[in-house]
Scaffold this active site. Structure first.
Site, PDB file in Angstrom:
ATOM      1  CG  PHE A   1       8.258  18.697  17.514  1.00  0.00           C
ATOM      2  CD1 PHE A   1       8.648  20.009  17.272  1.00  0.00           C
ATOM      3  CD2 PHE A   1       6.977  18.464  17.983  1.00  0.00           C
ATOM      4  CE1 PHE A   1       7.772  21.071  17.498  1.00  0.00           C
ATOM      5  CE2 PHE A   1       6.088  19.530  18.217  1.00  0.00           C
ATOM      6  CZ  PHE A   1       6.488  20.825  17.971  1.00  0.00           C
TER       7      PHE A   1
ATOM      8  CG  ASP B   1       7.178  13.164  22.951  1.00  0.00           C
ATOM      9  OD1 ASP B   1       6.006  12.793  22.752  1.00  0.00           O
ATOM     10  OD2 ASP B   1       7.598  14.305  22.662  1.00  0.00           O
TER      11      ASP B   1
ATOM     12  CE  LYS C   1       0.838  15.781  17.104  1.00  0.00           C
ATOM     13  NZ  LYS C   1       2.119  16.039  17.751  1.00  0.00           N
TER      14      LYS C   1
HETATM   15  C1  LIG Z   1       2.856  17.087  18.453  1.00  0.00           C
HETATM   16  C2  LIG Z   1       3.945  16.649  19.333  1.00  0.00           C
HETATM   17  C3  LIG Z   1       4.231  17.315  20.545  1.00  0.00           C
HETATM   18  C4  LIG Z   1       3.541  18.597  20.950  1.00  0.00           C
HETATM   19  O1  LIG Z   1       2.168  18.413  21.172  1.00  0.00           O
HETATM   20  P1  LIG Z   1       1.231  19.693  21.313  1.00  0.00           P
HETATM   21  O2  LIG Z   1      -0.109  19.093  21.673  1.00  0.00           O
HETATM   22  O3  LIG Z   1       1.224  20.391  19.997  1.00  0.00           O
HETATM   23  O4  LIG Z   1       1.775  20.540  22.382  1.00  0.00           O
HETATM   24  C5  LIG Z   1       5.207  16.794  21.359  1.00  0.00           C
HETATM   25  N1  LIG Z   1       5.886  15.679  21.016  1.00  0.00           N
HETATM   26  C6  LIG Z   1       5.639  15.027  19.875  1.00  0.00           C
HETATM   27  C7  LIG Z   1       6.412  13.797  19.559  1.00  0.00           C
HETATM   28  C8  LIG Z   1       4.676  15.491  18.983  1.00  0.00           C
HETATM   29  O5  LIG Z   1       4.466  14.861  17.829  1.00  0.00           O
END
Ligand SMILES: *Cc1c(COP(=O)(O)O)cnc(C)c1O
Length: 398
Positions: free
Chosen positions: A138, A223, A252
């Site tokens: 994700f 990420d 986050k």
């Molecule tokens: C939550 C998340 C995102 C997206 O972050 P947003 O602030 O909602 O755009 C991207 N990568 C990972 C691994 C995430 O957990």
């Protein structure tokens, strides 16, 4: 207003992009939340791994209040002291040399995708643009990050997706090797897949991925939007795997709940972003970077990291206890306070039962309970959650 009144107004005016639960949190402190009717909840979701220092940590609140009274926003046309200090703090505590700031995880990944492409084009020519990512990954909800994400449920309805992404199974080096072509410029992976079900790779995986990247001149992007900022008991999750990436994205938990994203890179790669190639109006503004500075300093100075490792092991052990007791619990896995419990049954009703009994739980990937409480959670609070979960599980057993 009562929760019911808020929900009625929400139904009337707010777009239905989320399947929201009928809970209206209005106040928080540490691991606790209160809703508009005064009901108390123990929070084991923490705004989806955002409130790592708990709700309304006094140092974050003080930083926001002070900065709000001095300067909330100016522009990236000018130099921003809080942003500069945050960049220094993140770089001195990571592999990176330079930082770029934006407002969310998706935007941080957008920046990483653009930087990887720009660097590759400058270095090898325009035919190297493709980015390999993992199935069940994700990376966000913008068009480029939806295209990067390896989940059909995120992608469907939005064709045509952005060209130049290829998906392979996570934790599978041969599949990754086979996917590399003359067009590949980067590999982008979560160190532990979050939304995909708290998937922890085998210990050697990232070393082999790093080796592949070095052989082929590919950029390795981590990420760390969900697993960074102390969640795993180290400031960054890559520290567990004995490798360093070339680019890392954060968001986050970085600013204690204020909206922020960051993309960090080594100098050689960061240099591809020359003036005018990328930007963000709000990115790294004084208010949010002041909150982030207070958040990161507190994580580093207050023994939070060691504590997270220890309390994470305690949580894992307690969940293992439930696994031994209930046959529909398949597996418990995780590092630090990034913990998943795989079930052989759907988890949706368990979450709703948790709400009724005063604990905010989370299910991801349909059947994985994900535990990402504030890193300041106490053993007593874990015991209370486990007691409630035990009660819910006992009612399920036929
Ligand atoms: C939550 C998340 C995102 C997206 O972050 P947003 O602030 O909602 O755009 C991207 N990568 C990972 C691994 C995430 O957990």
């Amino acid at each position: 207003m009562t929760s019911a009144q808020w929900i009625e107004k929400s139904d009337k005016y707010v777009m239905k992009t989320y399947g929201r639960y009928p809970i209206v949190p209005v106040k928080g402190e540490g691991c606790r939340l209160w809703d508009a009717d005064g009901k108390e909840y123990l929070d084991f979701l923490a705004g989806v791994a955002v409130n790592n220092l708990g709700h309304c940590h006094p140092k974050v609140v003080a930083a926001l209040q002070k900065q709000a009274a001095e300067l909330i926003h100016c522009s990236n046309y000018y130099q921003i002291p809080q942003q500069i200090e945050l960049a220094e703090l993140l770089c001195t505590h990571s592999f990176a040399d330079k930082a770029f700031f934006c407002n969310s995880g998706a935007e941080a990944n957008e920046a990483a995708i653009k930087l990887a492409r720009k660097y590759s084009r400058d270095t090898f020519g325009p035919e190297r643009y493709e980015i390999i990512t993992a199935i069940e990954s994700f990376h966000g909800r913008t068009m480029a990050t939806v295209s990067a994400t390896g989940q059909e449920k995120v992608q469907k309805f939005f064709d045509p997706l952005l060209h130049g992404f290829r998906h392979v199974p996570f934790n599978d080096v041969p599949a990754l090797r086979a996917a590399v072509t003359a067009n590949t410029c980067a590999i982008m992976l979560e160190p532990i897949q979050g939304e995909g079900g708290v998937n922890v790779p085998s210990p050697d995986y990232f070393r082999e991925v790093r080796q592949l990247c070095d052989e082929q001149g590919l950029i390795l992007i981590f990420d760390e939007v969900q697993v960074g900022m102390g969640r795993t008991g180290k400031l960054f999750a890559y520290e567990h795997f004995g490798v360093i990436p070339d680019i890392m994205t954060l968001a986050k938990a970085l600013a204690g709940g204020a909206p922020i994203g960051a993309m960090l890179a080594k100098d050689t790669i960061a240099a591809a972003f020359t003036p005018g190639t990328h930007g963000s109006t709000f990115g790294g503004n004084p208010l949010v970077t002041a909150a982030a500075l207070a958040t990161v300093r507190t994580i580093l100075e207050d023994g939070i990291l060691n504590r997270t490792e220890e309390i994470g092991e305690y949580l894992l052990g307690e969940l293992e206890g439930l696994k031994a007791k209930y046959p529909f619990v398949q597996e418990v896995r995780g590092i630090g306070l990034m913990v998943g419990m795989g079930l052989t049954i759907p988890g949706g009703d368990i979450v709703k039962q948790g709400h009724e009994r005063g604990v905010l739980l989370n299910v991801t990937h349909d059947s994985v309970l994900r535990f990402v409480p504030p890193l300041v959670v106490s053993k007593q609070e874990i015991d209370r959650m486990i007691g409630i979960l035990d009660g819910i599980f006992a009612d399920i057993t036929p």
